[in-house]
Scaffold this motif. Structure first.
Motif, short mmCIF file in Angstrom:
data_model
loop_
_atom_site.label_atom_id
_atom_site.label_comp_id
_atom_site.label_asym_id
_atom_site.label_seq_id
_atom_site.Cartn_x
_atom_site.Cartn_y
_atom_site.Cartn_z
N HIS A 153 0.83 -1.20 0.00
CA HIS A 153 0.00 0.00 0.00
C HIS A 153 0.87 1.26 0.00
CE1 HIS A 153 -3.59 2.24 0.69
NE2 HIS A 153 -3.15 2.74 1.82
N PHE A 191 -1.82 7.30 11.21
CA PHE A 191 -2.89 6.30 11.06
C PHE A 191 -3.83 6.35 12.26
CE2 PHE A 191 -4.92 2.22 11.08
CZ PHE A 191 -4.95 1.77 9.77
N ARG A 238 -7.43 4.22 9.07
CA ARG A 238 -6.88 4.56 7.74
C ARG A 238 -5.68 5.49 7.90
NH1 ARG A 238 -8.61 9.75 6.75
NH2 ARG A 238 -10.23 10.37 8.21
N ARG A 239 -4.90 5.56 6.83
CA ARG A 239 -3.79 6.52 6.81
C ARG A 239 -4.37 7.92 6.70
NH1 ARG A 239 1.50 4.30 4.80
NH2 ARG A 239 1.25 2.04 4.84
N GLU A 284 -2.25 -1.24 9.61
CA GLU A 284 -3.13 -1.73 8.53
C GLU A 284 -3.46 -3.20 8.72
OE1 GLU A 284 -2.15 1.04 4.71
OE2 GLU A 284 -0.72 -0.54 5.15
N SER A 290 -12.00 -0.02 14.64
CA SER A 290 -11.34 1.23 14.25
C SER A 290 -10.78 1.94 15.49
CB SER A 290 -12.38 2.11 13.55
OG SER A 290 -11.86 3.40 13.37
#
Ligand SMILES: NC(=O)c1ccc[n+]([C@@H]2O[C@H](COP(=O)([O-])OP(=O)(O)OC[C@H]3O[C@@H](n4cnc5c(N)ncnc54)[C@H](O)[C@@H]3O)[C@@H](O)[C@H]2O)c1
Ligand SMILES: C[N+](C)(C)CCCC=O
Length: 517
Positions: free
Chosen positions: A18, A37, A41-42, A217, A226
């Motif tokens: 990625h 992050f 997500r980044r 990730e 999350s």
């Protein structure tokens, strides 16, 4: 080393990471995606964020620009950690283990590509980087196994009343890492933290920011809620924001002694527990009755892994005088034979030092050692490999010095580079006194065939991890950590559960309240 097996795995793996384009050759990897992050997500920060250049040690080439997190971003990451904690801490140990085992499985599958990224960011050889990836995976597997075993006690009280204890998580834990084992440190901290039901905000060293994000990730891909494991990038300022943050329950730090002291002070202001994995200046003692072949191998393992940038390294090598000449001859011969060069090549055994400033620092220690009377038996010079793409990399030849004395700077201070100082000794009593004559106490080693002496010596060594007839072996099932200024708390092993959880006592009355009023 089964190099052939590694090669096959390397050829089999997919070539897309990625945000990272690569081909297994130094100087070709490009990292373009953001390295912060949270929210699963980044995250790209706005253009006003402070940035810092990150280099590839093997080539000296710019690898990426790091965006530092400020107060707003740290708040976001911690807040995400809090939300995840609400979900994760209520899951059973078995449910948490399932996610962690899946993460371990993904790491195993992606072993080669993760190892390559670690090499490009850190400079260590691909052979060592693979072992680091294995250590990270094994740690996650180990704590997944422990997650469902966390339990309290039941205690019978008079009149049918009773009490019980619950082992509960702490909350959002902060992990702050050093640059020498970037992925391994992230795993050694996150695995026990998550197994106990905590969430984590991790700040890697700004020198090696890349693989901690791959781990983030992977946890998400494995099914973590999350915000369970977040990465904030930055240096001292970002680290301080984390340590002082009122919603952070614990700080686990790996780095130098001076920074560790600051971390402890900051955590103290919020009465937060700390784990401190700090530096060392560890002794390795070689008695005249040692198996010389193994003692020499042990001395090399104690000094030259990861270009000598290992906290537990046995850099003060005490050798009993009778065997000093043979020992030195063997050590020097093997040190000269170490293949230095492109860390992505299979045959390379020593890659590049992590940064230009670190290389200069190490060479400076060697210069000073010479001025103070040490004799350089081999190495200690900057190296320019023949491959033109490596000409700006940070290479040096591993160094062995004798004629060292206990008061020299090279014997007193942590150099954190491939530099072995050899010191002769005569008696067991003398060497123990000299070995313990340091403010640090991370590790120690002894080589001898005399089993009684081996145990007598380790009993008297002031070090958190002692090796008998080997060195720098750190299975994740056993605790690792320091005595004296080398640290507080432990990583790995069952005991680490204690450092990421707290006990709640519940007292249950089954009769009437016997009031004094
Ligand atoms: N005992 C262990 O397990 C272990 C393992 C690896 C490395 N180390 C030690 O780490 C050192 C080398 O690593 P380093 O140079 O990255 O160490 P360092 O102390 O300079 O930095 C470590 C981390 O702390 C952060 N930091 C720096 N100042 C801070 C502050 N005031 N507040 C919060 N965070 C701050 C850095 O950004 C980095 O992420 C060596 O001394 C080595 O022995 C110890
Ligand atoms: C796995 N090693 C080589 C023992 C490193 C432990 C972590 C210290 O820097």
């Amino acid at each position: 080393m089964p190099v052939g097996k590694f090669l096959v795995q390397r050829l089999r793996v997919p070539t897309i990471l990625h945000g990272i384009s690569r081909s297994a050759s130094s100087g070709s990897m490009v990292i373009s995606d953001p390295l912060n992050f949270w929210s699963a997500r980044r995250v790209k920060l706005n253009d006003t964020a402070k940035t810092e250049a990150v280099y590839e040690p093997a080539t000296g080439r710019l690898l990426c620009q790091l965006q530092h997190c400020g107060e707003e971003e740290v708040n976001q990451a911690v807040s995400n950690g809090h939300s995840a904690f609400g979900v994760w801490s209520k899951m059973s140990g078995m449910e948490r283990a399932k996610v962690m085992l899946e993460a371990a499985r993904i790491i195993e599958r992606r072993r080669e590509e993760i190892a390559e990224v670690e090499v490009v960011n850190n400079g260590k050889s691909i052979t060592e980087a693979r072992l680091d990836v294995d250590s990270a995976r094994l740690c996650i597997e180990y704590y997944a196994g422990l997650a469902s075993t966390l339990a309290g006690q039941h205690v019978q009280l008079p009149g049918g009343s009773f009490a019980y204890t619950r082992r509960e998580p702490l909350g959002v834990c902060v992990g702050i890492g050093a640059w020498n084992y970037p992925l391994q440190i992230a795993a050694w901290k996150s695995a026990p933290a998550l197994a106990c039901g905590n969430s984590m905000v991790f700040k890697p060293s700004p020198v090696t920011p890349v693989t901690a994000v791959l781990l983030a990730e992977i946890y998400v891909q494995a099914g973590a809620p999350s915000g369970l494991y977040n990465v904030v990038q930055g240096g001292q300022e970002t680290g301080m924001l984390l340590c002082y943050h009122p919603s952070v329950a614990k700080v686990s730090f790996t780095g130098s002694v001076p920074t560790g002291k600051k971390i402890m002070e900051m955590a103290a202001s919020g009465v937060k527990p700390v784990t401190l994995e700090l530096g060392g200046k560890s002794p390795l003692i070689v008695f005249e009755d040692s198996d010389l072949e193994n003692a020499v191998r042990g001395a090399l393992m104690a000094n030259f892994l990861s270009q000598g940038q290992v906290c537990s390294n046995g850099t003060r090598v005490f050798v009993q005088r009778q065997i000093l000449p043979q020992f030195l001859e063997e050590v020097v011969q093997r040190t000269r034979a170490i293949q230095i060069g492109d860390p992505l090549l299979e045959q390379t055994r020593m890659g590049a030092v992590v940064s230009r400033p670190q290389l200069e620092k190490v060479l400076g220690y060697i210069r000073q050692a010479k001025e103070e009377g040490a004799r350089i038996l081999c190495g200690g010079e900057p190296i320019t490999p023949a491959d033109p793409k490596l000409k700006n990399g940070y290479y040096m030849s591993p160094c062995v010095m004798d004629n060292c004395t206990d008061n020299m700077t090279c014997v007193q201070e942590e150099i954190f580079g491939p530099v072995m100082s050899v010191l002769p000794f005569d008696t067991e009593e003398e060497v123990l006194r000299r070995a313990n004559d340091t403010t640090m106490g991370l590790a120690a080693g002894v080589f001898t065939r005399d089993v009684k002496r081996a145990h007598r010596v380790v009993e008297n060594l002031q070090a958190g991890t002692c090796f008998i007839n080997n060195y720098n072996i750190t299975p994740v099932e056993v605790p690792f950590g320091g005595y004296k200024a080398s640290g507080i708390g432990r990583e790995n092993g069952q005991v680490t559960i204690e450092f990421y959880s707290q006990l709640k006592t519940v007292v249950v009355e089954m009769g009437d309240v016997d009031s004094l009023f």
